[in-house]
Scaffold this active site. Structure first.
Site, PDB file in Angstrom:
ATOM      1  N   LYS A  87     -40.864 -31.786 -23.693  1.00  0.00           N
ATOM      2  CA  LYS A  87     -42.108 -31.148 -24.383  1.00  0.00           C
ATOM      3  C   LYS A  87     -41.570 -30.586 -25.884  1.00  0.00           C
ATOM      4  O   LYS A  87     -40.816 -29.838 -25.775  1.00  0.00           O
ATOM      5  CB  LYS A  87     -42.516 -29.744 -23.488  1.00  0.00           C
ATOM      6  CG  LYS A  87     -43.401 -29.016 -24.316  1.00  0.00           C
ATOM      7  CD  LYS A  87     -44.214 -28.036 -23.303  1.00  0.00           C
ATOM      8  CE  LYS A  87     -45.372 -27.292 -23.912  1.00  0.00           C
ATOM      9  NZ  LYS A  87     -44.773 -25.956 -24.541  1.00  0.00           N
ATOM     10  N   GLY A 100     -49.067 -16.890 -25.939  1.00  0.00           N
ATOM     11  CA  GLY A 100     -49.235 -15.515 -25.610  1.00  0.00           C
ATOM     12  C   GLY A 100     -50.304 -14.517 -25.839  1.00  0.00           C
ATOM     13  O   GLY A 100     -50.459 -13.533 -25.636  1.00  0.00           O
ATOM     14  N   ALA A 102     -50.974 -23.570 -24.401  1.00  0.00           N
ATOM     15  CA  ALA A 102     -50.867 -22.051 -25.117  1.00  0.00           C
ATOM     16  C   ALA A 102     -52.469 -21.583 -25.218  1.00  0.00           C
ATOM     17  O   ALA A 102     -53.392 -22.154 -25.726  1.00  0.00           O
ATOM     18  CB  ALA A 102     -50.591 -22.220 -26.504  1.00  0.00           C
ATOM     19  N   GLY A 103     -52.454 -20.328 -25.012  1.00  0.00           N
ATOM     20  CA  GLY A 103     -53.714 -19.577 -25.350  1.00  0.00           C
ATOM     21  C   GLY A 103     -54.549 -19.103 -24.135  1.00  0.00           C
ATOM     22  O   GLY A 103     -55.208 -17.974 -23.963  1.00  0.00           O
ATOM     23  N   ALA A 146     -47.889 -20.307 -19.363  1.00  0.00           N
ATOM     24  CA  ALA A 146     -46.519 -19.380 -19.045  1.00  0.00           C
ATOM     25  C   ALA A 146     -47.120 -17.920 -18.777  1.00  0.00           C
ATOM     26  O   ALA A 146     -47.177 -17.406 -17.809  1.00  0.00           O
ATOM     27  CB  ALA A 146     -45.556 -19.630 -19.972  1.00  0.00           C
ATOM     28  N   SER A 147     -47.092 -17.309 -20.158  1.00  0.00           N
ATOM     29  CA  SER A 147     -47.584 -15.874 -20.078  1.00  0.00           C
ATOM     30  C   SER A 147     -48.716 -15.402 -19.240  1.00  0.00           C
ATOM     31  O   SER A 147     -48.751 -14.302 -18.677  1.00  0.00           O
ATOM     32  CB  SER A 147     -47.501 -15.623 -21.595  1.00  0.00           C
ATOM     33  OG  SER A 147     -46.673 -15.826 -22.444  1.00  0.00           O
TER      34      SER A 147
END
Lengths: 263, 263, 263, 263
Positions: free
Chosen positions: D98, D159, D185-186, D207-208
């Site tokens: 990645k 994040g 992301a987001g 992730a987050s």
């Protein structure tokens, strides 16, 4: 607004509305719309098919005291764009250029790689470069770093009228930029333009939203006022957004203005 | 804009901006803001705590030739609101009333049942009634049916600055209404106001967005222009929204403008 | 999800998806969709034209162990709705009713006055009333105050697929309600349903979004999972929204997470 | 969903949820969350400070049969990223990467120039490259053209939990791409994830949103279902959006479903 001027490169403007000339139903309507808009800077495509019409457009700008800003619409590579800018400089006697390097006909989105390449070349060649770019804050910073005189991110695709699709990116661009940020492409109506200015843009560039409106002259008037309204609102400092109500009059008691949690 | 007047009841206005007086840092700032806004109609709360200040506000309106529109802020039942409207008529010599019947202090949202009841009573009593209502198209129609002279739906809670939360409802209200529709409550900045007018509102009512801005006078100027911009854009007829780009200049070739399917 | 049940009135459900039956291409597709959706409660219009088909729908519900929830679709006054509810009680042996009192055919929006009137009458008459209402937090509270067992606000007009037009109102309704809040009308796709649950709705009611999808059975499956996903996300507690980035891994250094100012 | 697999490069996955490992409160919670998420592919930062912890993460992945996807988080140039990818290949025995090349710490946005450069180098070197990119449709196409196995555009900054800021760009990317498009992301909550899949993304990377949720394991469950729900809704074909209502039952008569004009 006389105390709140726009400076791009070495030039100062009282108007914060940059106009384009494509799409107008007639040269006469275009001239009226440009006058009503109050614009002091208007782009003209250098690669337009009909140079006869093009000449007429230049005359319109000249007799209304509007500075011409040649653009490289229709260029797909850095090489083409650089060549077009140089031809424009010779033909029009200006080293200003609105730099467009398009990736494809369907989206008319800028090609970030070719754009940055062309921008760097033209700056080195003494041009005052105003690049039409996407809304990526990183590319915006790179364009400024190579010496562009302004950054012109799109709100949405050219002629789409979809407004500013990603206001968050505009905020990120504006807060990092040390040159004027100009909304270029996507505005469809007055509120789009006001929003751009509220987000901190220094100016707005419009073509289709005015020239293809049902009444271009009326819309030019709308857009002039929308730029002024958004700019003034930005300077005035808006009230914060609150989750709950707050009475304007003391009769209604104290409202709870604490922030709501997530969701 | 002299050919595009606003008519409410039997009265015609050149300005489409109705102002409120609550929240200003001083009477002097309020007066400057009202002047700059160009308003011809301004609401004053009849149940304000301090009648001394209230008197001063009325003087400000009088010396600037601004028509006073008493409101029933702070009323929680039809009975209270009707009584307040009648006292205002006696005190101020006007049968116009901005009718507010609030459900609770936290949201300051209108009580639809009490509001409709009060509106009917006051219309029967000869008042020109301008009701502050929610954005329900059905209630809007009922208020018109009982004889209200305008419909004043909220964009979002009073003082929230959240703008028009549900533009779709505003479109539904406007297309059914035969009386002026006035955005009342929620506007935070110029683009909110421009949008309201573009959606077909005949006017906008503002208090906190101006009086509580960091610079109320500058914001009043912004709002005046935003009302004009939005109104002109509405009349000018905006370009349609397109999924794909459309070149403003013919060089870029024909763009595909067909609609995208779902999602 | 066995530890997270939905209680309406005196009844507990494992599924948080309430289905409607209108619009399906065939009875067979409807039956498959209902099964896949996992619904335990499904509404049936009492005033449907074709009672023959209606009978078949009731059989489908019966043989799949799905509780029938008669609705008063097609009623325009409190009187009609009350009568329809009573006929349904006799015919189907249930005192539950999904109460619909529509204002007009074009918008299919509820009539707030007639709705509240009918709700009060039916509660007094011993019904468990689930009213289809607009998204006005004040009307929602009034419906709860007269004894409704749940509040069913619309996200957008019936069959529009516009999702939740005003999430802010849903938050206001949910935080005040002491009975379940159920999104009723407007959902078009899975993300609309997940959002409703994240905003704190206790359940979602769907008809057209499933029955008129290109593949109703696949969409029923999507909706079942979307309800679960949204409910779990609501319970899990989402991360806050941040203006700036925050690295998930420590390599990327400390991000600035302070809030941005206005605009 | 066994008939609807995801293929990236030469590998096929049943799960469409790619997970990250940063931000979890403990290794144990991370392991539970990964299990519940159903993920088959999880990224690990190669430049993490604490290699001891890192080792533990790799063990967690190994014992749960989850394929490791090394990422180049923390790299700011093409050179750094290429080097990191090569070290990862040696250390972990995988030629998948990645690819992240970050422009700055505050926004964590990708550097489009360095990213494209690194992608081309790594593809030439035999890597299966999954680049984290901005949402520019032009850059997406360039990344595909140099041979990337998937395109991973951001919805909003890492994040931030702001979801997909520009769905229009995602539609443009998806309709042009011949490789899987993965939201990276987001995403903050389940509805963001469902929307990504509805827009045509082939998978979602998180992730987050999971690891920093108040209850990471519950949120992992939510996200697994949201991916499934969004994917099924995409396949099922949603109902079109309509300006006016459409009754699901025939009693309510024919609704007007024509499109509204501009504004």
């Amino acid at each position: 607004m006389a105390d709140d001027l726009l400076t791009i490169g070495d030039t100062t403007f009282a108007s914060r509305l940059i106009m384009g000339t494509g799409g107008a139903p007639s040269l006469d309507v275009l001239e009226q719309a440009l006058r009503v808009s109050g614009t002091e800077l208007t782009t003209v495509a250098m690669r337009r098919v009909n140079t006869a019409t093009q000449g007429s457009v230049l005359e319109v700008l000249a007799r209304n005291g509007i500075r011409v800003l040649p653009n490289t619409a229709g260029c797909y590579t850095a090489g083409e764009a650089v060549l077009t800018a140089r031809l424009a400089r010779e033909a029009l006697g200006t080293d200003w250029v609105k730099l467009e390097v398009i990736a494809d006909e369907r989206t008319l989105l800028p090609d970030p790689i070719e754009l940055l390449d062309a921008a760097e070349t033209l700056v080195d060649d003494g041009f005052t470069v105003l690049p039409y770019t996407n809304d990526d804050p990183v590319l915006a910073r790179k364009l400024e770093d190579v010496g562009c005189a302004a950054i012109m991110p799109l709100g949405s695709p050219i002629g789409s009228g979809l407004g500013i699709r990603n206001p968050h990116n505009f905020q990120l661009i504006v807060e990092s930029a040390n040159v004027p940020v100009v909304l270029d492409a996507g505005a469809g109506t007055a509120s789009d333009v006001a929003l751009a200015m509220e987000l901190g843009c220094s100016a707005v560039m419009l073509a289709s939203a005015v020239t293809r409106a049902q009444d271009p002259v009326l819309m030019a008037d709308a857009m002039r006022r929308a730029v002024e309204a958004g700019r003034l609102a930005h300077r005035a400092g808006r009230i914060p957004r609150r989750y709950y109500a707050e009475a304007s009059s003391p009769t209604a008691g104290l409202a709870d203005t604490r922030e709501r949690p997530a969701f």
